[in-house]
Design a protein around this motif. Sequence first.
Motif, PDB file in Angstrom:
ATOM      1  N   PHE A 187      22.217  93.629  78.925  1.00  0.00           N
ATOM      2  CA  PHE A 187      21.839  95.068  79.491  1.00  0.00           C
ATOM      3  C   PHE A 187      23.273  95.923  79.605  1.00  0.00           C
ATOM      4  O   PHE A 187      23.171  97.292  79.291  1.00  0.00           O
ATOM      5  CB  PHE A 187      21.386  94.662  80.950  1.00  0.00           C
ATOM      6  CG  PHE A 187      20.002  94.568  81.242  1.00  0.00           C
ATOM      7  CD1 PHE A 187      19.129  95.513  81.607  1.00  0.00           C
ATOM      8  CD2 PHE A 187      19.389  93.393  81.173  1.00  0.00           C
ATOM      9  CE1 PHE A 187      17.785  95.313  81.567  1.00  0.00           C
ATOM     10  CE2 PHE A 187      18.136  93.144  81.168  1.00  0.00           C
ATOM     11  CZ  PHE A 187      17.434  94.178  81.512  1.00  0.00           C
ATOM     12  N   LEU A 203      16.177  91.700  85.679  1.00  0.00           N
ATOM     13  CA  LEU A 203      17.637  91.654  85.758  1.00  0.00           C
ATOM     14  C   LEU A 203      18.142  91.431  87.200  1.00  0.00           C
ATOM     15  O   LEU A 203      19.254  90.885  87.414  1.00  0.00           O
ATOM     16  CB  LEU A 203      18.141  93.360  85.358  1.00  0.00           C
ATOM     17  CG  LEU A 203      19.470  93.620  85.495  1.00  0.00           C
ATOM     18  CD1 LEU A 203      20.519  92.724  84.829  1.00  0.00           C
ATOM     19  CD2 LEU A 203      19.863  95.243  85.169  1.00  0.00           C
ATOM     20  N   LEU A 237      21.791  87.340  79.513  1.00  0.00           N
ATOM     21  CA  LEU A 237      20.860  88.620  79.838  1.00  0.00           C
ATOM     22  C   LEU A 237      21.754  89.935  80.322  1.00  0.00           C
ATOM     23  O   LEU A 237      21.358  91.012  80.004  1.00  0.00           O
ATOM     24  CB  LEU A 237      19.894  88.567  80.724  1.00  0.00           C
ATOM     25  CG  LEU A 237      18.927  89.539  80.888  1.00  0.00           C
ATOM     26  CD1 LEU A 237      17.978  89.656  79.954  1.00  0.00           C
ATOM     27  CD2 LEU A 237      18.088  89.282  82.369  1.00  0.00           C
ATOM     28  N   THR A 295       9.204  95.578  84.030  1.00  0.00           N
ATOM     29  CA  THR A 295       9.861  94.168  84.088  1.00  0.00           C
ATOM     30  C   THR A 295      11.289  93.927  83.992  1.00  0.00           C
ATOM     31  O   THR A 295      11.878  93.185  84.378  1.00  0.00           O
ATOM     32  CB  THR A 295       9.031  93.291  82.939  1.00  0.00           C
ATOM     33  OG1 THR A 295       9.172  93.927  81.704  1.00  0.00           O
ATOM     34  CG2 THR A 295       7.723  93.045  83.256  1.00  0.00           C
ATOM     35  N   ALA A 296      11.929  95.007  83.146  1.00  0.00           N
ATOM     36  CA  ALA A 296      13.315  95.053  82.967  1.00  0.00           C
ATOM     37  C   ALA A 296      14.018  94.888  84.428  1.00  0.00           C
ATOM     38  O   ALA A 296      14.872  94.045  84.409  1.00  0.00           O
ATOM     39  CB  ALA A 296      13.829  96.217  82.194  1.00  0.00           C
ATOM     40  N   ILE A 348      11.243  95.014  79.858  1.00  0.00           N
ATOM     41  CA  ILE A 348      12.364  94.104  78.980  1.00  0.00           C
ATOM     42  C   ILE A 348      12.303  94.130  77.747  1.00  0.00           C
ATOM     43  O   ILE A 348      13.522  94.201  77.113  1.00  0.00           O
ATOM     44  CB  ILE A 348      12.314  92.689  79.806  1.00  0.00           C
ATOM     45  CG1 ILE A 348      13.737  91.756  79.539  1.00  0.00           C
ATOM     46  CG2 ILE A 348      11.205  91.963  79.202  1.00  0.00           C
ATOM     47  CD1 ILE A 348      13.928  90.608  80.050  1.00  0.00           C
TER      48      ILE A 348
END
Length: 463
Positions: A218, A92, A214, A87-88, A258
């Motif tokens: 990261f 992103l 977000l 999911t990350a 995520i």
Amino acid sequence: MITPVLLCGGSGTRLWPLSRKSYPKQFTPLMGQESLFQGAALRLAGTGFAAPVIVTGNDFRFIVTEQLAAVEIAPQAVLIEPEGRNTAPAVLAAALVLADSDPDGLMLVAPSDHVIPDAAAFRAAVLAAAPRAEAGDLVTFGIRPTRAETGYGYLELAAGADVGADAGAEVGAEAPQPLARFVEKPDAARAAEMIAAGNFLWNAGIFLFSARALIAAFEAHAADVLAPVREAVAEAHADLGFTRLSPLAWDRVPDISIDYAVMEKAGNLAVMPFAAGWSDLGGWDAVWQETGPDAAGNVSTGAATAIDCADTLLRSEDPGVELVGIGLKDIITVAMPDAVLVAHKSESQRVKEAVSALKAKGAKQATHFPKDHRPWGWFESLVIGDRFQVKRIHVHPGAALSLQSHHHRSEHWIVVEGTARVTIDEEVKLVTENQSVYIPLGAVHRMENPGKVPMVLIEVQTG
């Protein structure tokens, strides 16, 4: 405006045989006439919400657009991952695309295979959480637990969070609460302890934040993910109505969720409690529960009959297969044209073991259906013999198959619904219902549907 970001990948193993890698559960009408994916898109449409961004894989791109068109939703963008990387990277990539036009715009990240019966209550919770997200926080959504579930991760509320008048009260439904930590899936004893404590919520995997917040998370906590994803987005190219992320850059993207990448490390977290009903349909036991058992605890779907059964799920997905259960208790049975599952309800999480076992023995049922979806429609094999095959082919209105030829087989086409425009070498003609045409060995040919209704034909291949 809040932009929904719907994650639409997955291998679909936990709801086998109805859900498979070639057509996972989000595209299936598990709980009604609409698929779970369509339900998610409709739930996040209307006042306050922009057109959705879809993140999916290459094999599902036309299924996504077809299902959205069926519920009259036009996506803002459809991002194609070269390969699933958890999911990350998916979230992103959507954030980087949205940041180009509005870095402070809010994005609501949601899986496309969940069930939330009260859509209005969920939209209200999202809007209530928006001020915290606008202020720069990363907001996750927590579900008020109804049982000591071992299949979900948990969220522990921080000291001072609104937990209601007592441990059994509805957790703060009015505003986001401070979050202490993420908790891994527990064993049964630990799950019972957390339920008794009253300050834990299920982790729904749903998030609300600005694209800017977000990306900053990261930069601070997962720069190794940010660099290749940013490159994959920068080097993406348009293909029809899709945006294909760069495969060369995507090869360097880590496979990470995520939660692990940023949410468990960030300090600017909040959790929005939600108590109006939710399920990720993570197993057949969840489908049994969410479908609504009768007085005896039974759920019978399709051509299924329960006789003296209790707490049992009987589901037939083929009107030609009558499924009958007699004297069963706590049993799950799902019948498909090419596969049947029989399991004790308490063992429903082990269905993915069955998929692994079928893969090991080379059974195509592990990952594929008899019905194969294509951009122009679908086909299914009806009969396969030593030197022949019979297929049913469904072509959408206005769609066409590619021009092709076969050097090892000839074909007979019989139109049973609609009208086909058929090309055979230099000849083009219309073939209507109850008419047939022969395609000789080596002939260049194509079928098209020039009409406004689906065209269905039976194809007999020999050779």
